[in-house]
Design a protein around this motif. Structure first.
Motif, PDB file in Angstrom:
ATOM      1  N   MET A 276     -17.343 108.313  24.835  1.00  0.00           N
ATOM      2  CA  MET A 276     -18.621 108.488  25.517  1.00  0.00           C
ATOM      3  C   MET A 276     -18.770 107.404  26.573  1.00  0.00           C
ATOM      4  N   GLU A 277     -19.644 107.653  27.531  1.00  0.00           N
ATOM      5  CA  GLU A 277     -19.943 106.649  28.548  1.00  0.00           C
ATOM      6  C   GLU A 277     -20.951 105.650  27.990  1.00  0.00           C
ATOM      7  N   VAL A 278     -20.733 104.367  28.290  1.00  0.00           N
ATOM      8  CA  VAL A 278     -21.635 103.315  27.851  1.00  0.00           C
ATOM      9  C   VAL A 278     -22.115 102.542  29.079  1.00  0.00           C
ATOM     10  N   PRO A 279     -23.237 101.815  28.986  1.00  0.00           N
ATOM     11  CA  PRO A 279     -23.683 100.992  30.117  1.00  0.00           C
ATOM     12  C   PRO A 279     -22.599 100.000  30.534  1.00  0.00           C
ATOM     13  N   ASP A 280     -22.494  99.768  31.830  1.00  0.00           N
ATOM     14  CA  ASP A 280     -21.437  98.895  32.350  1.00  0.00           C
ATOM     15  C   ASP A 280     -21.470  97.496  31.745  1.00  0.00           C
ATOM     16  N   ASP A 281     -22.650  97.013  31.400  1.00  0.00           N
ATOM     17  CA  ASP A 281     -22.751  95.645  30.879  1.00  0.00           C
ATOM     18  C   ASP A 281     -22.490  95.561  29.376  1.00  0.00           C
ATOM     19  N   GLN A 282     -22.064  96.685  28.752  1.00  0.00           N
ATOM     20  CA  GLN A 282     -21.797  96.678  27.321  1.00  0.00           C
ATOM     21  C   GLN A 282     -20.345  97.005  26.978  1.00  0.00           C
ATOM     22  N   THR A 283     -19.473  96.924  27.969  1.00  0.00           N
ATOM     23  CA  THR A 283     -18.066  97.264  27.714  1.00  0.00           C
ATOM     24  C   THR A 283     -17.406  96.292  26.738  1.00  0.00           C
ATOM     25  N   ASP A 284     -17.954  95.079  26.622  1.00  0.00           N
ATOM     26  CA  ASP A 284     -17.344  94.096  25.728  1.00  0.00           C
ATOM     27  C   ASP A 284     -17.641  94.359  24.251  1.00  0.00           C
ATOM     28  N   LYS A 285     -18.270  95.502  23.963  1.00  0.00           N
ATOM     29  CA  LYS A 285     -18.550  95.881  22.576  1.00  0.00           C
ATOM     30  C   LYS A 285     -17.650  97.023  22.099  1.00  0.00           C
TER      31      LYS A 285
ATOM     32  N   PRO B  77     -11.686  98.912  32.960  1.00  0.00           N
ATOM     33  CA  PRO B  77     -11.213  99.918  33.920  1.00  0.00           C
ATOM     34  C   PRO B  77     -12.204 101.068  34.129  1.00  0.00           C
ATOM     35  N   SER B  78     -13.172 101.212  33.220  1.00  0.00           N
ATOM     36  CA  SER B  78     -14.188 102.253  33.331  1.00  0.00           C
ATOM     37  C   SER B  78     -15.322 101.896  32.366  1.00  0.00           C
ATOM     38  N   ASN B  79     -16.255 102.817  32.214  1.00  0.00           N
ATOM     39  CA  ASN B  79     -17.285 102.640  31.177  1.00  0.00           C
ATOM     40  C   ASN B  79     -17.144 103.694  30.087  1.00  0.00           C
ATOM     41  N   LEU B  80     -15.939 104.262  29.965  1.00  0.00           N
ATOM     42  CA  LEU B  80     -15.672 105.288  28.964  1.00  0.00           C
ATOM     43  C   LEU B  80     -15.149 104.610  27.699  1.00  0.00           C
ATOM     44  N   ALA B  81     -15.918 104.734  26.613  1.00  0.00           N
ATOM     45  CA  ALA B  81     -15.635 103.978  25.394  1.00  0.00           C
ATOM     46  C   ALA B  81     -15.238 104.887  24.238  1.00  0.00           C
TER      47      ALA B  81
ATOM     48  N   GLU C 217      -9.321  96.538  24.412  1.00  0.00           N
ATOM     49  CA  GLU C 217     -10.303  96.253  23.374  1.00  0.00           C
ATOM     50  C   GLU C 217     -11.323  95.230  23.883  1.00  0.00           C
ATOM     51  N   LYS C 218     -12.579  95.649  23.964  1.00  0.00           N
ATOM     52  CA  LYS C 218     -13.731  94.801  24.282  1.00  0.00           C
ATOM     53  C   LYS C 218     -13.541  93.973  25.551  1.00  0.00           C
ATOM     54  N   PRO C 219     -13.259  94.627  26.687  1.00  0.00           N
ATOM     55  CA  PRO C 219     -13.111  93.870  27.937  1.00  0.00           C
ATOM     56  C   PRO C 219     -14.464  93.469  28.509  1.00  0.00           C
ATOM     57  N   SER C 220     -14.486  92.401  29.273  1.00  0.00           N
ATOM     58  CA  SER C 220     -15.704  92.043  30.000  1.00  0.00           C
ATOM     59  C   SER C 220     -15.965  93.111  31.063  1.00  0.00           C
TER      60      SER C 220
ATOM     61  N   THR D 254      -7.158  99.775  18.379  1.00  0.00           N
ATOM     62  CA  THR D 254      -6.966 100.020  19.815  1.00  0.00           C
ATOM     63  C   THR D 254      -5.604  99.512  20.280  1.00  0.00           C
ATOM     64  N   ASP D 255      -5.184  98.344  19.806  1.00  0.00           N
ATOM     65  CA  ASP D 255      -3.887  97.792  20.212  1.00  0.00           C
ATOM     66  C   ASP D 255      -2.742  98.683  19.741  1.00  0.00           C
ATOM     67  N   ALA D 256      -2.848  99.196  18.519  1.00  0.00           N
ATOM     68  CA  ALA D 256      -1.797 100.086  18.006  1.00  0.00           C
ATOM     69  C   ALA D 256      -1.762 101.395  18.790  1.00  0.00           C
ATOM     70  N   MET D 257      -2.932 101.911  19.135  1.00  0.00           N
ATOM     71  CA  MET D 257      -2.987 103.134  19.939  1.00  0.00           C
ATOM     72  C   MET D 257      -2.384 102.906  21.322  1.00  0.00           C
ATOM     73  N   LYS D 258      -2.632 101.731  21.868  1.00  0.00           N
ATOM     74  CA  LYS D 258      -2.061 101.401  23.176  1.00  0.00           C
ATOM     75  C   LYS D 258      -0.538 101.401  23.117  1.00  0.00           C
ATOM     76  N   SER D 259       0.025 100.874  22.032  1.00  0.00           N
ATOM     77  CA  SER D 259       1.482 100.906  21.856  1.00  0.00           C
ATOM     78  C   SER D 259       1.974 102.334  21.658  1.00  0.00           C
TER      79      SER D 259
END
Length: 290
Positions: free
Chosen positions: A160-169, A198-202, A190-193, A231-236
């Motif tokens: 889902m899309e989240v507010p841009d200032d909440q990507t670190d969650k 890269p987007s607001n899609l969480a 995982e939890k970027p500032s 998330t790290d395992a999915m990235k691999s």
């Protein structure tokens, strides 16, 4: 292969809800008149899941008892002629073998909790549901994901899309749209500032995963917060297999957060016709004070 098993990581201590969770599992906190965990379990069974794996920890006995028979209560309700209540609690108990319990002995993160279920899942695709993510939707999210999986045959996460200032969650995606409600994931963080996102899609707490994920979870590499992150395992896994995101319709409530939990109670209570009018009247009344 069909998605027949679902993992529920429920070993967390629920410290954000202390003192309520000092002696009670956070998953047993009620939304209206049902524990949070029951909503997720019902969603899983409605999606065709045949076996649920609870990954538990200390202090979760109430959760186990909730999905077991209570002969004392059943006898009391039967004696008082409260057949509706009796039927409700009897329906909570699935047939023997439907629910399996395993332990996460160390709090090493979501990825580690899922890895703890590897021997029960075996070599087949499986779902993961995070009970804290309670979703109010006209179409149950996991049911829709199972339908998509039957066609796509690849790992998938609800997004889902989240507010841009909440990507670190959240786990945030770099993805491209391939269908109206499906994206193909290119990368995830995982939890970027907000500056690094890269987007607001969480990603939120519904997954269907291929068993290959256990290989990467088993490497037990620490990620954000010093924990083993899914998330790290999915990235691999992305380097070997495609992963998709399902953009569900509906509203998600974070029941691991005090405000989100209260919002969920209000939203789900307003769906109940027997209390809806009283609640609306009360809301209008207290609005005058703010």
């Amino acid at each position: 292969m069909k998605v027949k098993k679902a993992v529920f990581p429920v070993a967390g201590l629920g410290t954000r809800f202390i003192p309520a969770t000092k002696a009670m599992a956070k998953e047993m906190l009620p939304v209206v008149d049902k524990p949070i965990i029951q909503y997720a379990v019902e969603e899983a069974f409605n999606a065709g899941i045949e076996q649920i794996v609870f990954v538990t920890g200390r202090g979760k006995k109430a959760l186990e008892d909730h999905f077991d028979r209570s002969f004392e209560i059943e006898h009391a309700l039967e004696k008082k002629g409260k057949t509706d209540m009796l039927r409700q609690i009897q329906q909570l108990v699935p047939r023997t073998g439907t629910i399996v319990y395993t332990r996460q002995h160390e709090p090493l993160g979501l990825g580690h909790a899922i890895w703890c279920a590897r021997d029960i899942i075996g070599d087949e695709p499986f779902a993961v549901l995070l009970a804290d993510d309670l979703i109010q939707s006209p179409k149950p999210v996991l049911s829709e994901m199972v339908k998509k999986f039957d066609r796509i045959r690849a790992s998938m996460a609800a997004v889902m899309e989240v507010p841009d200032d909440q990507t670190d969650k959240y786990g945030i995606l770099d993805a491209v749209e391939v269908e109206n409600d499906i994206v193909r994931i290119k990368d995830m963080i995982e939890k970027p500032s907000p500056k690094e996102a890269p987007s607001n899609l969480a990603i939120i707490g519904r997954y269907i995963l291929m068993p290959k994920i256990f290989e990467y979870l088993g490497q037990k590499q620490s990620g954000a917060g010093g924990e083993i992150q899914l998330t790290d395992a999915m990235k691999s896994l992305l380097e070997e297999q495609p992963i998709f995101g399902y953009k569900f319709s509906g509203k998600r409530f974070d029941c691991g957060d005090k405000a989100g939990f209260q919002m969920a109670n209000l939203a789900f209570a307003l769906e109940r016709p027997e209390i809806r009018d009283r609640l609306i009247g009360f809301i209008k009344e207290i609005q005058k004070d703010f």
